[in-house]
Enzyme design. Structure first.
Site, PDB file in Angstrom:
ATOM      1  N   ASP A  52      -3.552   0.069  10.190  1.00 42.89           N
ATOM      2  CA  ASP A  52      -2.332   0.844   9.977  1.00 42.89           C
ATOM      3  C   ASP A  52      -2.215   1.975  11.001  1.00 42.89           C
ATOM      4  OD1 ASP A  52       0.029   1.429   8.713  1.00 42.89           O
ATOM      5  OD2 ASP A  52      -0.877   2.413   6.987  1.00 42.89           O
TER       6      ASP A  52
ATOM      7  N   HIS B  83      -6.351   4.125   0.440  1.00 44.95           N
ATOM      8  CA  HIS B  83      -6.186   3.822   1.857  1.00 44.95           C
ATOM      9  C   HIS B  83      -5.999   5.070   2.726  1.00 44.95           C
ATOM     10  CE1 HIS B  83      -1.883   4.057   0.679  1.00 44.95           C
ATOM     11  NE2 HIS B  83      -1.630   4.282   1.970  1.00 44.95           N
ATOM     12  N   HIS B  84      -6.023   6.256   2.106  1.00 43.35           N
ATOM     13  CA  HIS B  84      -5.996   7.510   2.883  1.00 43.35           C
ATOM     14  C   HIS B  84      -7.281   8.319   2.715  1.00 43.35           C
ATOM     15  CE1 HIS B  84      -2.024   7.682   4.736  1.00 43.35           C
ATOM     16  NE2 HIS B  84      -1.549   7.104   3.662  1.00 43.35           N
TER      17      HIS B  84
ATOM     18  N   HIS C  10       1.702   9.820  -2.803  1.00 36.50           N
ATOM     19  CA  HIS C  10       2.189   8.439  -2.821  1.00 36.50           C
ATOM     20  C   HIS C  10       1.133   7.390  -3.156  1.00 36.50           C
ATOM     21  CE1 HIS C  10       0.839   8.059   1.455  1.00 36.50           C
ATOM     22  NE2 HIS C  10       0.771   6.771   1.169  1.00 36.50           N
TER      23      HIS C  10
ATOM     24  N   HIS D 209       0.801  -1.221   0.000  1.00 35.75           N
ATOM     25  CA  HIS D 209       0.000   0.000   0.000  1.00 35.75           C
ATOM     26  C   HIS D 209       0.834   1.272   0.000  1.00 35.75           C
ATOM     27  CE1 HIS D 209       0.849  -0.462   4.276  1.00 35.75           C
ATOM     28  NE2 HIS D 209       0.466   0.786   4.467  1.00 35.75           N
ATOM     29  N   ASP D 210       2.007   1.226   0.595  1.00 40.56           N
ATOM     30  CA  ASP D 210       2.841   2.423   0.688  1.00 40.56           C
ATOM     31  C   ASP D 210       4.011   2.421  -0.296  1.00 40.56           C
ATOM     32  OD1 ASP D 210       1.533   4.022   2.499  1.00 40.56           O
ATOM     33  OD2 ASP D 210       2.585   3.243   4.251  1.00 40.56           O
TER      34      ASP D 210
ATOM     35  N   LYS E  78       5.671   5.549  -1.733  1.00 40.66           N
ATOM     36  CA  LYS E  78       6.596   6.396  -0.964  1.00 40.66           C
ATOM     37  C   LYS E  78       8.022   6.278  -1.472  1.00 40.66           C
ATOM     38  CE  LYS E  78       3.893   6.675   3.299  1.00 40.66           C
ATOM     39  NZ  LYS E  78       3.777   6.301   4.724  1.00 40.66           N
TER      40      LYS E  78
END
Length: 329
Positions: free
Chosen positions: A265, A236-237, A212, A183-184, A187
């Site tokens: 998270d 997811h944000h 990101h 998911h990240d 970044k």
């Protein structure tokens, strides 16, 4: 799973014969007869191979190949141009358009199938290699951002247990596990000076950080095996009241797996060390989750279920932990 082949050719007895033959060899074959339907079908079916004949009424095969290849989803999809004859100029034009090869007809069905098998094996190999690179990059981000303290491992455990408690099936749980690891990944495009900044980000840095999810989606999109988790990577944000990013989705428009990952998270971030504060006690972290649900940011039902799982499952002993997880960084 059968390989998916998109056959782009005008309607003819030869096309029907080839389609029937490939289906008899356990291939899923989709046939279209014009450029627009080819673009749409490629997006919908996500084929493993495109056979593009030079017989379309509305667009030449070179132009259609170029158009298909502009879509990041088709970056790793081999496209073969099929012509009655092919000279060096055709080969050059095909290469510039993004075609993997140009085949001159006629070929027997078995010769054609042999070439198709070779390309499908190559596609599988490219996908495996690219997938390995993506996971290596994700692990690199996790190691740098979370100080090698196992953030992704724990996040996977949290999210999987929460997903099971919410009734997700095995396939959804598999996708959730993948999402936890990747998911990240976006970044990787964020400077370390921002990722590791020991304090709140300014407006410019926040804007860069908020890119990101889109970067991550773009990185994973060419891999067919990862397309199922693109919505989780991208969303997811998001927040339940629509104040999240990148698309400002609201409520149940946010994918459930993204809402699950988000709660797990944040809990992981709250209960670990950060450069500017120590870890919160688990009970305090749960109170924070309920507070954010009350503000309209998190899914209240998911938070409530997570609290229940934390108190009942042996995987979530309510004690302090030490690791770095910076969900909001």
């Amino acid at each position: 799973m059968n390989p998916a082949i998109l056959l782009v050719d005008s309607v003819s007895a030869n096309r029907e014969e080839l389609q029937s033959f490939l289906q008899s060899q356990r291939c899923d074959v989709y046939a279209t007869a014009n450029a627009e339907s080819a673009v749409h079908c490629c997006l919908e079916t996500q084929p493993d191979l495109v056979l593009l004949y030079d017989s379309l009424p509305d667009m030449c095969s070179f132009e259609l190949c170029r158009r298909l290849k502009k879509d990041p989803l088709n970056e790793l999809t081999p496209i073969v141009l099929v012509k009655a004859s092919a000279d060096q100029w055709d080969i050059h034009r095909g290469s510039e358009a993004g075609a993997m090869s140009i085949w001159a007809m006629p070929l027997s069905l078995w010769d054609l199938y042999g070439r198709i098998q070779t390309l499908l094996r190559l596609k599988k190999y490219m996908e495996e290699q690219a997938r390995s690179v993506v996971f290596a990059l994700a692990q690199s981000v996790d190691s740098k951002h979370n100080m090698k303290n196992g953030h992704s491992d724990r996040l996977t455990t949290y999210a999987e247990q929460l997903g099971e408690s919410l009734g997700l099936g095995e396939e959804d749980l598999r996708e959730l596990r993948l999402s936890c690891w990747l998911h990240d990944i976006g970044k990787i495009g964020v400077p370390e000076s921002i990722l590791l900044k020991p304090g709140p980000l300014n407006a410019e840095e926040t804007g860069i950080m908020r890119e990101h999810p889109v970067i991550g989606e773009r990185m994973c999109a060419p891999l067919k095996s990862l397309r199922c988790i693109l919505p989780v990577i991208r969303h997811h944000h998001e927040k339940m009241d629509g104040s999240g990013y990148p698309d400002g989705l609201r409520g149940e428009n946010i994918p459930l797996k993204a809402r699950i990952l988000q709660v797990a998270d944040i809990y992981d971030a709250l209960t670990t060390n950060r450069p500017y504060r120590g870890p919160l006690a688990p009970e305090e972290a749960l109170r924070t989750l309920f507070s954010e649900a009350g503000k309209g940011w998190l899914d209240a039902a998911v938070v409530s279920k997570f609290s229940q799982v934390c108190r009942e499952s042996r995987y979530f002993p309510l004690r302090e932990r030490t690791m770095l997880g910076s969900y909001y960084a």
